[in-house]
Enzyme design. Structure first.
Site, mmCIF file in Angstrom:
data_model
loop_
_atom_site.group_PDB
_atom_site.id
_atom_site.type_symbol
_atom_site.label_atom_id
_atom_site.label_comp_id
_atom_site.label_asym_id
_atom_site.label_seq_id
_atom_site.Cartn_x
_atom_site.Cartn_y
_atom_site.Cartn_z
ATOM 1 N N THR A 180 -6.650 -25.893 32.236
ATOM 2 C CA THR A 180 -5.827 -26.962 31.414
ATOM 3 C C THR A 180 -5.521 -28.189 32.044
ATOM 4 O O THR A 180 -5.122 -29.169 31.201
ATOM 5 C CB THR A 180 -4.484 -26.139 30.988
ATOM 6 O OG1 THR A 180 -3.708 -25.957 32.051
ATOM 7 C CG2 THR A 180 -4.931 -24.881 30.077
ATOM 8 N N ASP A 213 -9.427 -25.227 41.249
ATOM 9 C CA ASP A 213 -9.421 -23.655 41.305
ATOM 10 C C ASP A 213 -10.669 -23.068 40.591
ATOM 11 O O ASP A 213 -11.678 -23.870 40.577
ATOM 12 C CB ASP A 213 -8.077 -22.919 40.410
ATOM 13 C CG ASP A 213 -8.085 -23.290 38.908
ATOM 14 O OD1 ASP A 213 -9.251 -23.674 38.517
ATOM 15 O OD2 ASP A 213 -7.402 -22.852 38.202
ATOM 16 N N HIS A 214 -10.734 -21.822 40.396
ATOM 17 C CA HIS A 214 -12.034 -21.283 40.105
ATOM 18 C C HIS A 214 -12.392 -21.908 38.657
ATOM 19 O O HIS A 214 -13.608 -22.135 38.277
ATOM 20 C CB HIS A 214 -11.923 -19.720 39.759
ATOM 21 C CG HIS A 214 -10.657 -19.392 39.274
ATOM 22 N ND1 HIS A 214 -9.393 -19.177 39.675
ATOM 23 C CD2 HIS A 214 -10.615 -18.799 38.006
ATOM 24 C CE1 HIS A 214 -8.616 -18.713 38.896
ATOM 25 N NE2 HIS A 214 -9.230 -18.646 37.761
ATOM 26 N N CYS A 244 -8.398 -27.938 36.907
ATOM 27 C CA CYS A 244 -8.018 -26.554 36.965
ATOM 28 C C CYS A 244 -8.525 -26.218 35.286
ATOM 29 O O CYS A 244 -8.773 -27.349 34.703
ATOM 30 C CB CYS A 244 -6.484 -25.940 37.347
ATOM 31 S SG CYS A 244 -5.209 -26.649 36.057
ATOM 32 N N HIS A 286 -0.054 -48.488 33.956
ATOM 33 C CA HIS A 286 1.500 -48.260 33.794
ATOM 34 C C HIS A 286 2.054 -47.255 34.714
ATOM 35 O O HIS A 286 3.255 -47.576 35.197
ATOM 36 C CB HIS A 286 1.868 -47.562 32.395
ATOM 37 C CG HIS A 286 1.572 -48.616 31.255
ATOM 38 N ND1 HIS A 286 1.993 -48.393 30.116
ATOM 39 C CD2 HIS A 286 0.687 -49.894 31.290
ATOM 40 C CE1 HIS A 286 1.736 -49.362 29.180
ATOM 41 N NE2 HIS A 286 0.679 -50.229 29.882
ATOM 42 N N HIS A 310 5.995 -52.331 34.984
ATOM 43 C CA HIS A 310 5.638 -51.014 35.436
ATOM 44 C C HIS A 310 6.325 -50.662 36.953
ATOM 45 O O HIS A 310 6.347 -49.355 37.047
ATOM 46 C CB HIS A 310 4.407 -50.830 34.988
ATOM 47 C CG HIS A 310 3.878 -51.253 33.743
ATOM 48 N ND1 HIS A 310 4.042 -50.542 32.654
ATOM 49 C CD2 HIS A 310 3.185 -52.311 33.255
ATOM 50 C CE1 HIS A 310 3.793 -51.212 31.625
ATOM 51 N NE2 HIS A 310 3.047 -52.150 32.152
HETATM 52 C C1 RB5 Z 1 -6.674 -20.014 35.669
HETATM 53 O O1 RB5 Z 1 -7.049 -19.014 34.647
HETATM 54 C C2 RB5 Z 1 -5.853 -20.845 34.822
HETATM 55 O O2 RB5 Z 1 -4.524 -20.380 34.624
HETATM 56 C C3 RB5 Z 1 -5.677 -22.419 35.738
HETATM 57 O O3 RB5 Z 1 -7.088 -22.765 35.736
HETATM 58 C C4 RB5 Z 1 -5.021 -23.529 34.744
HETATM 59 O O4 RB5 Z 1 -5.287 -23.793 33.603
HETATM 60 C C5 RB5 Z 1 -3.658 -23.381 35.029
HETATM 61 O O5 RB5 Z 1 -2.640 -24.382 34.508
#
Ligand code: RB5
Length: 147
Positions: A71, A14-15, A69, A102, A137
């Protein structure tokens, strides 16, 4: 030196993951790999489920994916809704190795706001050079199908 387990890697983000995606593609381009970039192609705000969906639809038995993304959590939740996807949120050398040995992970998930470029490169190298151990596994991984 260990070789990559795949020639073809499909990548998307994503961004929040855009910048790390670009850095990883530049790194992979040094090797003889087929890298398929499913976007996004600039930093405009997008919704990570749309890009997870795009990528998961293209994963087959002879290719692997990377989703990034902020996180890595949103991409993980979305990707693991697909039957053939075993997506793993990896944040260290050890989890990169174990996700393959695994869990036979076929999609590597990275959180761009939790790890830096050097660690990301270390992780992709370990992940894409480690083979599934099968044995007990495989029995466990096969149980993913029964849900
Ligand atoms: C975007 O702001 C953020 O929510 C996304 O990149 C991600 O971390 C979502 O799980």
């Amino acid at each position: 030196m260990k070789t990559y387990i795949t020639k073809k890697i499909i990548i998307s983000s994503d961004h929040a993951g855009y910048s790390l995606k670009k850095k990883l593609i530049a790194y992979f381009n040094k090797f003889n790999l087929d890298i398929v970039d499913l976007g996004p192609f600039d930093e405009s705000s997008v919704d990570y489920p749309d890009y997870a969906k795009k990528l998961c639809k293209k994963i087959s038995s002879d290719n692997y994916g990377i989703l990034i993304c902020g996180t890595g959590i949103g991409m993980s939740i979305m990707a693991n809704r697909y039957k053939k996807i075993r997506a793993s949120l990896v944040y260290s050398s050890n989890t990169a190795k174990l996700a393959r040995e695994h869990n036979n992970a076929n999609v590597l998930i990275l959180g761009s706001r939790s790890i830096n470029k050097d660690l990301a490169i270390k992780i992709v190298n370990i992940f894409f050079k480690t083979r599934f151990l099968k044995g007990r596994h495989l029995r466990r991984v096969n149980k993913f199908k029964n849900v």
